[in-house]
Design a protein around this motif. Structure first.
Motif, PDB file in Angstrom:
ATOM      1  N   PHE A 128       0.849  -1.183   0.000  1.00  0.00           N
ATOM      2  CA  PHE A 128       0.000   0.000   0.000  1.00  0.00           C
ATOM      3  C   PHE A 128       0.884   1.231   0.000  1.00  0.00           C
ATOM      4  O   PHE A 128       2.055   1.178   0.380  1.00  0.00           O
ATOM      5  N   THR A 129       0.345   2.346  -0.449  1.00  0.00           N
ATOM      6  CA  THR A 129       1.084   3.608  -0.514  1.00  0.00           C
ATOM      7  C   THR A 129       0.289   4.687   0.211  1.00  0.00           C
ATOM      8  O   THR A 129      -0.681   5.216  -0.340  1.00  0.00           O
ATOM      9  N   PRO A 130       0.648   5.016   1.453  1.00  0.00           N
ATOM     10  CA  PRO A 130      -0.093   6.057   2.174  1.00  0.00           C
ATOM     11  C   PRO A 130       0.165   7.424   1.556  1.00  0.00           C
ATOM     12  O   PRO A 130       1.301   7.763   1.229  1.00  0.00           O
ATOM     13  N   THR A 131      -0.867   8.216   1.397  1.00  0.00           N
ATOM     14  CA  THR A 131      -0.744   9.526   0.762  1.00  0.00           C
ATOM     15  C   THR A 131      -1.089  10.680   1.692  1.00  0.00           C
ATOM     16  O   THR A 131      -1.108  11.830   1.260  1.00  0.00           O
ATOM     17  N   GLN A 132      -1.370  10.377   2.959  1.00  0.00           N
ATOM     18  CA  GLN A 132      -1.710  11.425   3.923  1.00  0.00           C
ATOM     19  C   GLN A 132      -0.854  11.279   5.174  1.00  0.00           C
ATOM     20  O   GLN A 132      -0.683  10.171   5.690  1.00  0.00           O
ATOM     21  N   LEU A 133      -0.321  12.400   5.646  1.00  0.00           N
ATOM     22  CA  LEU A 133       0.398  12.396   6.914  1.00  0.00           C
ATOM     23  C   LEU A 133      -0.587  12.245   8.065  1.00  0.00           C
ATOM     24  O   LEU A 133      -1.723  12.708   7.989  1.00  0.00           O
ATOM     25  N   GLY A 134      -0.139  11.594   9.119  1.00  0.00           N
ATOM     26  CA  GLY A 134      -1.012  11.481  10.279  1.00  0.00           C
ATOM     27  C   GLY A 134      -0.724  10.239  11.101  1.00  0.00           C
ATOM     28  O   GLY A 134       0.175   9.448  10.784  1.00  0.00           O
ATOM     29  N   THR A 135      -1.475  10.080  12.153  1.00  0.00           N
ATOM     30  CA  THR A 135      -1.371   8.939  13.061  1.00  0.00           C
ATOM     31  C   THR A 135      -2.660   8.140  12.958  1.00  0.00           C
ATOM     32  O   THR A 135      -3.744   8.686  13.186  1.00  0.00           O
ATOM     33  N   PHE A 136      -2.532   6.860  12.634  1.00  0.00           N
ATOM     34  CA  PHE A 136      -3.699   6.046  12.332  1.00  0.00           C
ATOM     35  C   PHE A 136      -3.696   4.771  13.182  1.00  0.00           C
ATOM     36  O   PHE A 136      -2.757   3.979  13.105  1.00  0.00           O
ATOM     37  N   PRO A 137      -4.719   4.573  14.005  1.00  0.00           N
ATOM     38  CA  PRO A 137      -4.777   3.380  14.851  1.00  0.00           C
ATOM     39  C   PRO A 137      -5.128   2.137  14.044  1.00  0.00           C
ATOM     40  O   PRO A 137      -5.792   2.209  13.003  1.00  0.00           O
ATOM     41  N   GLY A 138      -4.672   0.992  14.531  1.00  0.00           N
ATOM     42  CA  GLY A 138      -4.999  -0.288  13.926  1.00  0.00           C
ATOM     43  C   GLY A 138      -5.217  -1.317  15.014  1.00  0.00           C
ATOM     44  O   GLY A 138      -4.977  -1.061  16.198  1.00  0.00           O
ATOM     45  N   GLN A 139      -5.637  -2.502  14.620  1.00  0.00           N
ATOM     46  CA  GLN A 139      -5.928  -3.527  15.612  1.00  0.00           C
ATOM     47  C   GLN A 139      -6.008  -4.890  14.940  1.00  0.00           C
ATOM     48  O   GLN A 139      -6.091  -4.989  13.712  1.00  0.00           O
ATOM     49  N   CYS A 140      -5.978  -5.913  15.770  1.00  0.00           N
ATOM     50  CA  CYS A 140      -6.288  -7.266  15.299  1.00  0.00           C
ATOM     51  C   CYS A 140      -7.803  -7.366  15.195  1.00  0.00           C
ATOM     52  O   CYS A 140      -8.514  -7.059  16.159  1.00  0.00           O
ATOM     53  N   ALA A 141      -8.300  -7.793  14.027  1.00  0.00           N
ATOM     54  CA  ALA A 141      -9.740  -7.873  13.813  1.00  0.00           C
ATOM     55  C   ALA A 141     -10.233  -9.317  13.772  1.00  0.00           C
ATOM     56  O   ALA A 141     -11.364  -9.574  13.361  1.00  0.00           O
ATOM     57  N   GLN A 142      -9.392 -10.255  14.186  1.00  0.00           N
ATOM     58  CA  GLN A 142      -9.768 -11.665  14.255  1.00  0.00           C
ATOM     59  C   GLN A 142      -9.649 -12.121  15.705  1.00  0.00           C
ATOM     60  O   GLN A 142      -8.563 -12.056  16.282  1.00  0.00           O
ATOM     61  N   PHE A 143     -10.744 -12.570  16.294  1.00  0.00           N
ATOM     62  CA  PHE A 143     -10.687 -12.967  17.701  1.00  0.00           C
ATOM     63  C   PHE A 143      -9.605 -14.023  17.902  1.00  0.00           C
ATOM     64  O   PHE A 143      -9.602 -15.062  17.245  1.00  0.00           O
ATOM     65  N   CYS A 144      -8.672 -13.742  18.821  1.00  0.00           N
ATOM     66  CA  CYS A 144      -7.487 -14.592  18.958  1.00  0.00           C
ATOM     67  C   CYS A 144      -7.214 -14.987  20.405  1.00  0.00           C
ATOM     68  O   CYS A 144      -6.102 -15.404  20.723  1.00  0.00           O
ATOM     69  N   GLY A 145      -8.198 -14.852  21.275  1.00  0.00           N
ATOM     70  CA  GLY A 145      -7.988 -15.275  22.643  1.00  0.00           C
ATOM     71  C   GLY A 145      -8.393 -14.228  23.662  1.00  0.00           C
ATOM     72  O   GLY A 145      -9.008 -13.207  23.337  1.00  0.00           O
ATOM     73  N   LEU A 146      -7.997 -14.464  24.890  1.00  0.00           N
ATOM     74  CA  LEU A 146      -8.458 -13.687  26.031  1.00  0.00           C
ATOM     75  C   LEU A 146      -8.228 -12.189  25.879  1.00  0.00           C
ATOM     76  O   LEU A 146      -9.106 -11.377  26.153  1.00  0.00           O
ATOM     77  N   TRP A 147      -7.012 -11.780  25.442  1.00  0.00           N
ATOM     78  CA  TRP A 147      -6.677 -10.363  25.373  1.00  0.00           C
ATOM     79  C   TRP A 147      -6.671  -9.842  23.934  1.00  0.00           C
ATOM     80  O   TRP A 147      -5.913  -8.944  23.595  1.00  0.00           O
ATOM     81  N   HIS A 148      -7.537 -10.398  23.121  1.00  0.00           N
ATOM     82  CA  HIS A 148      -7.664  -9.923  21.736  1.00  0.00           C
ATOM     83  C   HIS A 148      -7.922  -8.417  21.664  1.00  0.00           C
ATOM     84  O   HIS A 148      -7.375  -7.715  20.814  1.00  0.00           O
ATOM     85  N   SER A 149      -8.723  -7.905  22.590  1.00  0.00           N
ATOM     86  CA  SER A 149      -9.074  -6.480  22.568  1.00  0.00           C
ATOM     87  C   SER A 149      -7.870  -5.575  22.810  1.00  0.00           C
ATOM     88  O   SER A 149      -7.895  -4.394  22.456  1.00  0.00           O
ATOM     89  N   ARG A 150      -6.790  -6.112  23.403  1.00  0.00           N
ATOM     90  CA  ARG A 150      -5.603  -5.313  23.697  1.00  0.00           C
ATOM     91  C   ARG A 150      -4.547  -5.419  22.593  1.00  0.00           C
ATOM     92  O   ARG A 150      -3.470  -4.846  22.711  1.00  0.00           O
ATOM     93  N   MET A 151      -4.847  -6.159  21.536  1.00  0.00           N
ATOM     94  CA  MET A 151      -3.865  -6.372  20.468  1.00  0.00           C
ATOM     95  C   MET A 151      -4.014  -5.271  19.415  1.00  0.00           C
ATOM     96  O   MET A 151      -4.501  -5.482  18.311  1.00  0.00           O
TER      97      MET A 151
END
Length: 352
Positions: free
Chosen positions: A201-224
């Motif tokens: 991919f080629t990002p074309t905008q400066l900035g800070t962008f959050p991401g996450q694991c979107a596949q349930f992977c266990g107890l602390w999936h929400s913290r990934m």
């Protein structure tokens, strides 16, 4: 149940209902987020195209239903049963033909965008191997010789990429299935154990962008989670330099004879161990993570070209003590082989 009665207010009522249903359809495409990459724009355009086509179908169905409510309502004094036509073969065949026509119309749009998103740029400027594991991410910058990682349940991964330059990402899972998802890219891709997944991919905008694991992977999936920062090329080079220098600046007091390191919540209690060269030294590895395997290994650098020492894996709660090999003075790299750089640090051998 009696239908709508005729009267001067019926057309106005139908118009109000139609407007209430159709106005949100007209406004929705303009509110859709367009993303921060050319491929994101194509996904957005596909969404708008499908929305418009689906909206046309929806509008036709609603208008036909409203027309039917007025045209086929029960008139005053009419007590007979309406004719039953829904079981006729032409209606059934027509129902499936209309659905086939709609799917055939939408299919080429989706396939064209999918091919564009899946296309891998042959000349990426940055090559990142992104490893996911329960429950953190690690980014290996292949060309820069740099490794950045989050700390499980303590600090999410923060990594930088340069703006307007193609980024190649190789997704790898150390354990179970995870999913790399940056909402601003309008894109997600699975990290499948044993099957690296490559995309660009080629990002074309400066900035800070959050991401996450979107596949349930266990107890602390929400913290990934993780954070992707898109910066200028100059700032990117400065960030790479600063990250490399930060590793060399790590120091800690020497512990001759024995050093101890503890694993808890899938993290070491320290990122620095220091011993004195030429003195016999043991290491005690304490695993306080019940039922989770850890080990301890020493390498020449984060690239792990040469391994000097490694304990066996063992589950907690337990501890093992081993004799360390004799190493010349210098800075080395240690990590848990099960969880990688998220459980790593500097191993310093000081001159006698």
């Amino acid at each position: 149940m009696r239908g709508l009665r005729g009267g001067p207010s019926s057309p106005r009522r139908v118009a109000v209902i139609a407007a209430a249903l159709l106005v949100p359809l007209a406004l929705a495409p303009g509110c859709a987020y367009q993303g921060i990459a050319p491929t994101s724009q194509k996904v957005h355009d596909l969404y708008v195209t499908i929305f418009v086509l689906a909206g046309a179908v929806f509008t036709g169905v609603i208008l036909w239903l409203l027309f039917s409510l007025v045209a086929f309502r029960r008139r005053k004094g009419d007590e007979g049963q309406p004719p039953q036509r829904e079981g006729r073969a032409p209606i059934v065949v027509g129902f499936f033909l209309i659905g086939l026509a709609i799917v055939s119309l939408l299919f080429p749009f989706g396939e064209r965008v999918l091919a564009s998103v899946d296309a891998v740029n042959p000349n990426p400027q940055v090559n990142i191997r992104m490893e996911g594991f329960q429950w953190e991410w690690t980014a290996y910058y292949q060309g820069e010789g740099l490794v950045v990682t989050g700390k499980t349940l303590k600090q999410p991964l923060v990594f930088d990429v340069p703006v307007d330059e193609p980024i190649k990402m190789t997704l790898v899972s150390r354990d179970v299935m995870h999913e790399f998802f940056v909402p601003a890219l309008l894109f997600m891709r699975n990290a499948i154990p044993g099957h690296p997944n490559v995309f660009t991919f080629t990002p074309t905008q400066l900035g800070t962008f959050p991401g996450q694991c979107a596949q349930f992977c266990g107890l602390w999936h929400s913290r990934m989670s993780f954070v992707m920062r898109v910066v200028s090329p100059i700032d990117y080079q400065a960030w790479v330099k600063a990250e490399k220098e930060a590793v060399l600046k790590v120091t800690c007091p020497a512990h001759p004879g024995n050093v101890t390191i503890t694993a808890k919540n899938i993290s070491w209690n320290t990122n620095c161990l220091s011993i004195v060269a030429g003195q016999p030294t043991t290491i005690t590895v304490v695993n306080d993570d019940a039922g989770i395997n850890h080990n301890f290994a020493i390498f020449d650098s984060p690239d792990r070209h040469q391994k000097f020492f490694q304990t066996g894996q063992f589950a907690g709660v337990a501890s093992h003590t081993d004799q360390l090999p004799t190493l010349p003075p210098g800075h080395y790299y240690f990590q848990c082989q099960v969880h990688g750089p998220a459980m790593s640090g500097v191993f310093i051998v000081n001159p006698a």
